[in-house]
Design a protein around this motif. Sequence first.
Motif, PDB file in Angstrom:
ATOM      1  N   GLN A  40       0.816  -1.218   0.000  1.00 32.66           N
ATOM      2  CA  GLN A  40       0.000   0.000   0.000  1.00 32.66           C
ATOM      3  C   GLN A  40       0.851   1.270   0.000  1.00 32.66           C
ATOM      4  O   GLN A  40       0.333   2.365   0.190  1.00 32.66           O
ATOM      5  CB  GLN A  40      -0.934   0.005   1.213  1.00 32.66           C
ATOM      6  CG  GLN A  40      -1.993  -1.074   1.159  1.00 32.66           C
ATOM      7  CD  GLN A  40      -2.888  -0.905  -0.052  1.00 32.66           C
ATOM      8  OE1 GLN A  40      -3.307   0.191  -0.383  1.00 32.66           O
ATOM      9  NE2 GLN A  40      -3.174  -2.004  -0.731  1.00 32.66           N
ATOM     10  N   THR A  41       2.142   1.128  -0.200  1.00 34.12           N
ATOM     11  CA  THR A  41       3.032   2.291  -0.235  1.00 34.12           C
ATOM     12  C   THR A  41       2.666   3.189  -1.411  1.00 34.12           C
ATOM     13  O   THR A  41       2.397   2.717  -2.508  1.00 34.12           O
ATOM     14  CB  THR A  41       4.495   1.837  -0.369  1.00 34.12           C
ATOM     15  OG1 THR A  41       4.816   1.009   0.741  1.00 34.12           O
ATOM     16  CG2 THR A  41       5.439   3.012  -0.411  1.00 34.12           C
ATOM     17  N   GLU A  42       2.654   4.487  -1.154  1.00 32.89           N
ATOM     18  CA  GLU A  42       2.337   5.456  -2.202  1.00 32.89           C
ATOM     19  C   GLU A  42       3.633   5.990  -2.796  1.00 32.89           C
ATOM     20  O   GLU A  42       4.575   6.320  -2.079  1.00 32.89           O
ATOM     21  CB  GLU A  42       1.531   6.613  -1.627  1.00 32.89           C
ATOM     22  CG  GLU A  42       1.159   7.653  -2.660  1.00 32.89           C
ATOM     23  CD  GLU A  42       0.304   8.751  -2.083  1.00 32.89           C
ATOM     24  OE1 GLU A  42       0.747   9.920  -2.124  1.00 32.89           O
ATOM     25  OE2 GLU A  42      -0.790   8.442  -1.591  1.00 32.89           O
ATOM     26  N   VAL A  43       3.672   6.065  -4.111  1.00 33.28           N
ATOM     27  CA  VAL A  43       4.812   6.643  -4.819  1.00 33.28           C
ATOM     28  C   VAL A  43       4.430   8.078  -5.175  1.00 33.28           C
ATOM     29  O   VAL A  43       3.474   8.307  -5.906  1.00 33.28           O
ATOM     30  CB  VAL A  43       5.160   5.841  -6.084  1.00 33.28           C
ATOM     31  CG1 VAL A  43       6.331   6.463  -6.810  1.00 33.28           C
ATOM     32  CG2 VAL A  43       5.450   4.391  -5.734  1.00 33.28           C
ATOM     33  N   GLN A  44       5.180   9.040  -4.629  1.00 29.35           N
ATOM     34  CA  GLN A  44       4.901  10.455  -4.880  1.00 29.35           C
ATOM     35  C   GLN A  44       5.873  10.958  -5.937  1.00 29.35           C
ATOM     36  O   GLN A  44       7.068  11.083  -5.682  1.00 29.35           O
ATOM     37  CB  GLN A  44       5.029  11.254  -3.592  1.00 29.35           C
ATOM     38  CG  GLN A  44       4.035  10.833  -2.542  1.00 29.35           C
ATOM     39  CD  GLN A  44       4.241  11.524  -1.224  1.00 29.35           C
ATOM     40  OE1 GLN A  44       5.265  12.168  -0.996  1.00 29.35           O
ATOM     41  NE2 GLN A  44       3.278  11.399  -0.330  1.00 29.35           N
TER      42      GLN A  44
END
Length: 142
Positions: free
Chosen positions: A99-103
Motif C-alpha cells: 500500500q506504499t504510495e509513490v509520490q
Amino acid sequence: MAFGRFNKTPASAPISAINVTPLVDVMLVLLVIFIMAAPLLAASIRLDLPQAASATRANPPAAIAVQINAQGELFADGKATDMDALKALLKQQAERNPQTEVQLSIDQSLPYARAVELMDAAQTAGLSRMGFVAQPQAAAAR
C-alpha cells in the motif's frame, strides 16, 4: 332635504382562536427534514471488537518520494539514484508494504514519457498508489 342615518352594524369582534394550520405545516416540514437527516447522522457502524494482546494499530501508509529534475537526474527520497536501483527499491518496498504510495515530482520541462517510465516501474514492482506532487500557485500569479 332630509338626511338620514344609516344603521351602524356593530364592529366584528377579533378572532380569539389560534390558527393552527401554519403551525402544522411547519411541524410537518421539520418532521420530513429530520426523517431525511437521521440516516446521515447514524452512518457509522459501532462494533464491540474482541481484544487481543498481539493486535496493533494500523500504521499510515508509507510513501516514497521520487523526483526528476530538469537535467533528468533521478532521486529517491532525496538521494541520487539510477533507474535500476530505483526499481530494486520499489520492489523491496512493495514486498514490505504493497500500500506504499509513490509520490512523483517531475520537472515540467521534461517529456511525459519520463513520467510514464516511472509509473511503469512502480506498477511493475507491485505499487499501484501514485501521487503527483505539484507546487501551489502564488496568489499574485492568479
